[in-house]
Design an enzyme around this catalytic site. Structure first.
Site: not given
Length: 922
Positions: A507, A510, A585
């Site tokens: 996770d 980015e 999310d």
């Protein structure tokens, strides 16, 4: 005190997200986008443009066409830009424009334009993708390349305007720079900038700085270096792709908005539905289709990118990237699926996942401790609900230090894993790229120099979940060896040990930087090779999950050779080879349930099929009705996981109570019954790129009315068409029948009436427990119907075939089989069962890559066949292994069931249907 400061920091960060629009730049606030949009407006208003032309004397033809493009400045100075026109595998044409910056010297930074995006995207060496050009004609006006087995393709480069048009069957399909929006911001010293700007056409906004508050310290060592061009899809009404955006499947017109579609991987909290703002992943692929041809464009650039879309009689798109080379591939084929296949030939196909990965995943932030995990595991069995995997979010670690366990909550992880493994269950743990300062792992990354570097070439240190952190530079080859060591399978590895049922979630890659500009890394950071982060930002997340994938290959290579399972939030073109993704999310609201379908479909049409969305919504508390409808939708996501925020109430399937739990349980059991169909769809996708769930226009490209439909879809090639209910308090839905083939009612997998010659919308009443489904005539759907606690326990279960006869009484289907977990299928340990219904006979034939593997399937049978559209059948004669016999037939209204047959899956067999005669009916 340190923990309190971190808590205060995180609270401030979360509050700031309430105004997230202000955290992210729109086009007007971003220099390179604003400048290129202005340039477009000037060109469209006046017809004037910067002259680009090809020097005819520079052209050479070998395996590719090479030459020089000249950019003419106002003072008649010429900028030399080398180009390549080449043919790639799959009859794909590539056009690349670079800049020679060999005489540019900037201390500590690679002076070249970043040109390694293609290698990151391509599956295998870039040079192996090139096909030799055989038919090239060069004149003073143009270069013409003819290609394809039947010379059906032609690419024509106009030398006077640098306009490339690609034809299929003598019709122009895609045009590059036909609107003259090509803009290549070449290198120039800042003190000479005025000489290089066309004052009537170009803005100078933020060429040498960044006015955005959070990015004002970003240094721009090369000044303006964007690349932009127009791409026109001739005669097309719809375009699709360029994820990730919470938007419709058919891309919207953006020309009058502040938000073109932006491709820039960021950690965006509570993203908006129906938005073109950037999200966690980027795939710079756009496709279009019409009845007789489909096309695609692959934009080989990993920098911050905007795409404007203008719809009319053609679709005109304007692509703008902040840095890198201008590099693109144009793909053309007869059907949409041919574009997926061509893309796969370049960037690779989806990796075939283990079967458990297609089962149900139960997650929240966070399950508290070992007792909590095992209690959840036990409750699934008590309620007789199947599931495969339970997940642990960040707080399973000791002080959010990855590769550790919180010692009080998880004192013996291996013991917990063994208990899960007893019923075939798995555990997924979170490991992110940010590493908390002050412990063994981060200290090694810092000292070994394998972390992200700041603009001064020091280890980059900023904030994420653990507080101040460093980020491993997954583009650095030296990082791989250390990551391998951390993931190795051994008794000495205190985190992972020798457990085979532990898997990984990457996770925040980015990368997410809480105090960075736009919640991400500074663009003037440096990566291995002294490349600036701005040029390769969008592929950083991909490189991180590939780092993990490669480590897992080594973890398993001497033991079980398991296929790694990795979930990533950040991804790029090529990520499909090594990871699954989810849409991040989302929120527990109806509009997020609705938008999840086009989001997952979009991912599928650009070759990233292993996609899903958090069931129930990550933020907030869904109503019981919304939670039920989300499960009924989520069972169709190729990646199927429920997830919830730390502050959300518990919402495991049994929590809402009846009747909701019963409906959720039915949906989950349906997913498990259809695992053979999902697995077969993934096998097909892994060989030809076809979507696992596919829009209606894939099956019916001849029907113009289906191109805008994005709330119903087909499951692979099974003929199963689904329209999830996504409206609150729905009592009916409108379902579109895309052609005049017969469709059979199959809501909740219960056979119903046949719909014939009903092209167009039909209204269907629904109750809370209904999942509207139809099977298209001509299809054979494989299922497994017995309840098991996990997919691993289903391995030897018998099959049920649902045969949906078309108007002529025919049908066909496939079933793929292997050991469902290892790479042994690559050595021939797989089988394909082909089923066919024709002339009142249903038959099965089996082909295996290895006869020994086929022998291992001796005890697996087809035990039931349901035939839709055959209500006059009175008997069935079975032929198998040279023997014949009769099977039991149960008659129903509109269909029959053939039971008790025990047809070996690894053999050839046939079932002859017997009908009542006219005399018998009298």
């Amino acid at each position: 005190m340190q923990g309190f400061q971190l808590l205060v920091f995180c609270c401030i960060w979360l509050q700031a997200w309430a105004a997230k629009d202000y955290l992210f730049k729109n086009c007007d606030q971003l220099g390179f986008c604003s400048r290129n949009r202005h340039y477009r407006h000037q060109v469209e208003a006046s017809g004037s443009h910067i002259p680009y032309f090809v020097d005819p004397q520079s052209i050479k033809v070998e395996d590719k066409v090479t030459g020089t493009i000249l950019k003419k400045l106002e003072l008649n100075e010429l900028i030399w830009l080398p180009f390549e026109l080449s043919l790639l595998k799959g009859d794909n044409i590539r056009f690349k424009i670079d800049e020679d910056r060999s005489d540019v010297q900037v201390k500590g930074v690679n002076p070249k334009r970043y040109d390694e995006t293609a290698q990151a995207i391509f599956d295998g060496p870039e040079e192996q993708k090139i096909e030799s050009l055989e038919k090239v004609e060069v004149t003073k006006e143009k270069v013409t390349v003819v290609y394809g087995n039947q010379d059906q393709y032609k690419a024509v480069l106009d030398l006077n305007q640098v306009a490339l048009t690609v034809y299929y069957n003598d019709e122009a399909q895609v045009s590059f720079n036909s609107k003259q929006l090509l803009n290549f911001e070449h290198y120039r010293p800042q003190k000479e900038n005025e000489k290089h700007v066309h004052s009537q056409l170009e803005l100078t906004f933020d060429m040498w700085k960044d006015s955005f508050e959070d990015a004002k310290h970003d240094t721009r060592k090369f000044g303006p270096e964007s690349v932009a061009a127009d791409l026109v899809f001739n005669g097309f009404e719809h375009v699709y792709g360029i994820p990730e955006h919470a938007d419709s499947l058919s891309l919207k017109d953006t020309t009058e908005t502040q938000w073109p579609y932006r491709l820039y991987n960021v950690d965006i909290f509570e993203y908006y539905a129906e938005s073109r703002m950037p999200m966690y992943g980027s795939i710079p692929i756009m496709i279009a289709s019409k009845p007789d041809v489909s096309v695609g464009v692959l934009w080989l650039n990993s920098a911050d990118t905007y795409v404007d879309v203008r719809k009319g009689k053609d679709v005109t798109t304007h692509w703008i990237s902040e840095a890198g080379v201008l590099d693109l591939v144009i793909l053309i084929g007869e059907k949409p699926a041919s574009i997926n296949n061509n893309l796969g030939l370049l960037s690779g196909f989806v990796g075939l996942p283990q079967l458990f990965a297609l089962g149900y995943h139960q997650c929240r932030w966070n399950y508290n401790d070992e007792d909590d995990v095992l209690d959840i595991n036990k409750k699934f069995d008590e309620h007789e609900i199947p599931y495969d995997t339970i997940w642990l979010d960040v707080d399973y670690t000791d002080k959010r230090q990855y590769f550790t366990w919180e010692p009080d909550a998880f004192p013996d992880p291996i013991r917990m894993l063994r208990k899960l493994d007893h019923t075939g269950r798995n555990l997924v743990i979170l490991i992110d790229p940010h590493l908390k300062l002050g412990y063994e792992v981060s200290e090694y990354v810092d000292k070994a120099g394998i972390g992200h570097k700041d603009a001064l070439n020091n280890t980059y240190k900023h904030h994420c979940w653990p507080g101040e952190s460093v980020w491993i530079d997954s583009l650095n080859p030296s990082a791989q060896g250390y990551w391998d060591k951390l993931h190795e399978m051994s008794t000495e590895n205190k985190v992972l040990g020798e457990a085979e049922n532990i898997h990984f979630w990457n996770d925040m890659s980015e990368p997410s930087v809480f105090d960075g500009p736009e919640t991400s890394a500074h663009k003037d950071n440096l990566h291995y090779g002294n490349w600036e982060h701005r040029s390769l930002h969008n592929l950083v997340g991909k490189s991180f999950h590939e780092l993990t994938y490669n480590a897992l290959l080594k973890r398993y290579e001497d033991k079980t050779r398991q296929r790694p399972f990795i979930l990533t939030r950040s991804y790029f073109a090529g990520s499909q080879r090594t990871a699954a993704m989810w849409t991040g999310d989302n929120m527990a609201k109806w509009e997020y349930l609705k938008t999840s379908i086009p989001m997952v479909l979009t991912s599928n049409v650009v070759n990233m099929p292993f996609a899903g969305a958090d069931v129930g919504g990550f933020f907030g508390d869904p109503s019981k009705e919304l939670l039920t409808r989300w499960y009924q939708t989520g069972i169709w996501y190729p990646f199927f996981r429920a997830h919830a925020h730390l502050d959300s109430r518990r919402r495991e399937p049994w929590v809402p109570g009846e009747p909701f739990t019963g409906h959720i349980k039915d949906a989950l059991r349906l997913r498990y019954a259809l695992l053979p169909a999902f697995y077969t769809a993934f096998y097909e996708s892994s060989t030809n790129g076809s979507p696992v769930i596919r829009p209606l226009f894939y099956a019916n490209p001849e029907n113009p009315d289906v191109y805008g439909i994005d709330d119903q879809f087909f499951l692979g090639n099974t003929g199963l068409m689904v329209k999830p209910v996504t409206e609150q308090n729905a009592r009916s839905v409108q379902i579109y029948i895309p052609d005049n083939e017969v469709y059979y009612e199959y809501t909740n997998s219960v056979p119903g009436k046949a719909i014939k010659d009903s092209l167009g919308s039909v209204k269907k009443a629904v109750s809370l427990g209904d999942i509207p489904m139809y099977i298209k005539g001509g299809s054979i759907l494989p299922r497994k119907d017995r309840y098991r606690r996990s997919s691993k326990l289903m391995h030897n279960d018998p099959y049920h075939l649902v045969v949906a006869l078309d108007k002529d009484g025919n049908a066909e289907g496939l079933l793929y089989l292997d050991d469902e977990e290892s790479f042994r299928y690559r050595d021939g340990d797989f089988g394909i069962a082909a089923f066919e219904a024709k002339e009142d006979t249903i038959s099965g034939n089996f082909v295996s890559g290895n006869p020994e593997f086929a022998d291992q399937l001796e005890h697996i049978f087809v035990e039931k066949i349901t035939v839709l559209g055959a209500d006059d059948v009175t008997g069935a004669e079975i032929s198998q292994d040279g023997k014949t016999g009769l099977a039991s037939v149960k008659k129903h209204d509109g269909y029959v069931e053939i039971v008790g047959a025990k047809l070996r899956i690894n053999k050839s067999w046939s079932v002859k249907l017997q009908h009542s005669s006219a005399h018998d009916e009298l």
